[in-house]
Design an enzyme around this catalytic site. Structure first.
Site, PDB file in Angstrom:
ATOM      1  N   HIS A  36       0.832  -1.220   0.000  1.00  0.00           N
ATOM      2  CA  HIS A  36       0.000   0.000   0.000  1.00  0.00           C
ATOM      3  C   HIS A  36       0.857   1.257   0.000  1.00  0.00           C
ATOM      4  CE1 HIS A  36      -3.990  -1.852   0.184  1.00  0.00           C
ATOM      5  NE2 HIS A  36      -3.365  -2.825   0.837  1.00  0.00           N
ATOM      6  N   GLY A 124      -8.368 -13.310  -7.968  1.00  0.00           N
ATOM      7  CA  GLY A 124      -8.723 -12.772  -6.660  1.00  0.00           C
ATOM      8  C   GLY A 124      -7.781 -13.239  -5.570  1.00  0.00           C
ATOM      9  N   LEU A 127      -2.312 -11.989  -6.577  1.00  0.00           N
ATOM     10  CA  LEU A 127      -1.078 -12.220  -7.341  1.00  0.00           C
ATOM     11  C   LEU A 127      -1.154 -11.537  -8.712  1.00  0.00           C
ATOM     12  CD1 LEU A 127      -0.442 -16.000  -6.510  1.00  0.00           C
ATOM     13  CD2 LEU A 127       0.534 -13.992  -5.380  1.00  0.00           C
ATOM     14  N   SER A 129      -3.603 -11.232 -11.166  1.00  0.00           N
ATOM     15  CA  SER A 129      -4.131 -11.820 -12.405  1.00  0.00           C
ATOM     16  C   SER A 129      -4.661 -10.719 -13.316  1.00  0.00           C
ATOM     17  CB  SER A 129      -5.221 -12.846 -12.094  1.00  0.00           C
ATOM     18  OG  SER A 129      -6.228 -12.267 -11.305  1.00  0.00           O
ATOM     19  N   SER A 130      -5.245  -9.663 -12.740  1.00  0.00           N
ATOM     20  CA  SER A 130      -5.810  -8.621 -13.611  1.00  0.00           C
ATOM     21  C   SER A 130      -4.715  -7.804 -14.298  1.00  0.00           C
ATOM     22  CB  SER A 130      -6.785  -7.721 -12.848  1.00  0.00           C
ATOM     23  OG  SER A 130      -6.335  -7.479 -11.559  1.00  0.00           O
ATOM     24  N   ASP A 174       1.598  -3.277  -9.575  1.00  0.00           N
ATOM     25  CA  ASP A 174       1.329  -4.589 -10.189  1.00  0.00           C
ATOM     26  C   ASP A 174       1.673  -4.574 -11.678  1.00  0.00           C
ATOM     27  OD1 ASP A 174       0.322  -4.909  -7.701  1.00  0.00           O
ATOM     28  OD2 ASP A 174      -1.769  -5.087  -8.292  1.00  0.00           O
TER      29      ASP A 174
HETATM   30  C1  GLA Z   1      -3.105  -4.020  -5.136  1.00  0.00           C
HETATM   31  C2  GLA Z   1      -2.966  -2.814  -6.054  1.00  0.00           C
HETATM   32  C3  GLA Z   1      -1.537  -2.264  -6.026  1.00  0.00           C
HETATM   33  C4  GLA Z   1      -1.061  -2.038  -4.598  1.00  0.00           C
HETATM   34  C5  GLA Z   1      -1.340  -3.261  -3.718  1.00  0.00           C
HETATM   35  C6  GLA Z   1      -1.043  -3.020  -2.282  1.00  0.00           C
HETATM   36  O1  GLA Z   1      -2.349  -5.081  -5.606  1.00  0.00           O
HETATM   37  O2  GLA Z   1      -3.321  -3.153  -7.387  1.00  0.00           O
HETATM   38  O3  GLA Z   1      -1.480  -1.080  -6.796  1.00  0.00           O
HETATM   39  O4  GLA Z   1      -1.626  -0.881  -4.054  1.00  0.00           O
HETATM   40  O5  GLA Z   1      -2.692  -3.673  -3.839  1.00  0.00           O
HETATM   41  O6  GLA Z   1       0.315  -2.854  -2.079  1.00  0.00           O
END
Ligand code: GLA
Length: 392
Positions: A36, A124, A127, A129-130, A174
């Site tokens: 976060h 979900g 990891l 996937s999206s 991500d």
């Molecule tokens: C999800 C969000 C990321 C990041 C994490 C938490 O994976 O897509 O952008 O904020 O939560 O670290």
């Protein structure tokens, strides 16, 4: 599923045509530490997994874009001029969102395409996937349409698709990790400037073990967006004291100690403390890793989990139980939730001699305590998005 099998599924679904199909791949990601922090302008330390999403794509001439997946029954056939006209709430919103962004950049998917996605990342599970679907779509179409395949730009485009089309206010971590990962290296990414460096993740006889709680969560209906606004609230308050502040993660731990009382709301104060301390923890973790001090790295992973559980409150009972059981195994150096939280996965660093015991004992205890069956993957760090050439 092998590429050959995927190719036969493709032909079964769409039939033969004179056009050549091409195959693209993007991994999932695991965040080692720094949770976060991306939307707070801080440091994160993710790595690409050695499994992900494969996409077979073949042009067609009637202007239709056809979507199918081996993971979901939902399929769609959309005229290219209607791409983005209506959200479905289905998985296709991710590639469609990317196509909307591609069109904005002057690359509409005109002409038409047959697409088949195959994902190995449990949905979900935290990891990514999206992000993997988004990035593989962006990379494939920029390659096919002759655009710039700069992977940082593709990560940004994919993030815009998720923010604007899907409607999740996620940060850049991500998509960035999925687009830019390198085998056996983790990525130290500064999310404000997008400056990054690859750090060899040399763990010797220790393995990364991902534990899937199988507690599903969707970011759309999670408290993710609420956490973002609490951080914005904290930033607005601290900005009154430090006018030059653009992001919460810029606040140093010493500064925070002096200024924390200005944040009257106790919950918001705790959110901010997590951001400030976790950011420092990422830098400290990378330092100890460079000195091969995996033991200390593991302790930072444990601290990160406590902070996410108690200060940021994005853990849940299932994640806490799995982490607690993982930490009981003698060969575990560290264990924490990874990703957004509210369910999904844990990541642990475990001695190779104890991995089997870890999987058996943590699995049993987890089942006894939660009633859910967890799953474990001993994972390697793989490459980012790429075209798989030479496969038919
Ligand atoms: C999800 C969000 C990321 C990041 C994490 C938490 O994976 O897509 O952008 O904020 O939560 O670290």
């Amino acid at each position: 599923m092998s590429i050959q099998e995927l190719n036969s599924t493709f032909i079964k679904k769409y039939g033969e045509s004179g056009e050549a199909a091409r195959v693209f791949y993007a991994p999932g990601r695991v965040n080692l530490i720094g949770e976060h922090l991306d939307y707070n302008g801080g440091y994160v330390f993710p790595a690409a997994l050695d499994f992900g999403t494969t996409l077979i794509v073949r042009p067609r001439t009637d202007g239709k874009v056809q979507f199918a997946s081996t993971n979901f029954p939902y399929e769609a056939s959309i005229d290219f001029s209607d791409i983005g006209a209506a959200k479905t709430g289905e998985w296709v919103d991710y590639p469609v969102g990317v196509m909307v962004e591609l069109a904005k950049k002057g690359h509409p998917v005109s002409g038409g395409y047959d697409l088949l996605f195959h994902g190995e990342i449990p949905n979900g599970s935290g990891l990514s996937s999206s992000a993997s679907i988004e990035v593989v779509t962006g990379f494939a179409f920029l390659t096919l349409l002759g655009g710039d395949t700069d992977t940082v730009e593709i990560a940004l485009l994919s993030q815009r698709a998720e923010n604007q089309y899907v409607g999740v206010n996620s940060g850049i971590m991500d998509q960035f990790a999925v687009a830019n990962g390198k085998r056996d290296q983790a990525i130290l990414l500064m999310c404000d400037t997008l400056e990054y460096s690859l750090v060899p993740f040399v763990t010797g006889s220790y393995k990364l073990v991902i534990g899937n709680t199988n507690k599903k969560r969707g970011l759309v209906d999670s408290k993710y967006n609420e956490r973002r606004s609490q951080c914005e609230e904290a930033l607005a308050i601290l900005k009154q004291e430090i006018p030059s502040l653009s992001y919460l993660a810029e606040v140093k731990p010493e500064q925070f100690e002096l200024l924390q009382d200005r944040i009257a709301d106790e919950t918001v104060r705790r959110r901010a403390r997590h951001v400030v301390e976790e950011n420092q923890r990422v830098l400290d973790s990378v330092d100890v890793l460079k000195n091969n001090d995996l033991k200390q790295f593991g302790l930072y992973m444990n601290d990160s989990h406590v902070s996410l559980r108690d200060l940021y409150e994005v853990s849940c009972e299932e994640l806490d139980v799995m982490v607690e059981e993982a930490q009981r195994i003698p060969g575990t150096l560290g264990s924490r939730m990874t990703g957004a939280g509210f369910g999904g996965c844990t990541v642990s660093l475990v001695h190779e001699d104890d991995v089997q015991r870890f999987i058996t004992e943590v699995g049993e205890a987890y089942k006894n305590r939660t009633g859910l069956t967890g799953e474990f993957y001993v994972c390697g760090i793989g490459n980012g998005v790429e075209e798989l050439k030479g496969v038919k």
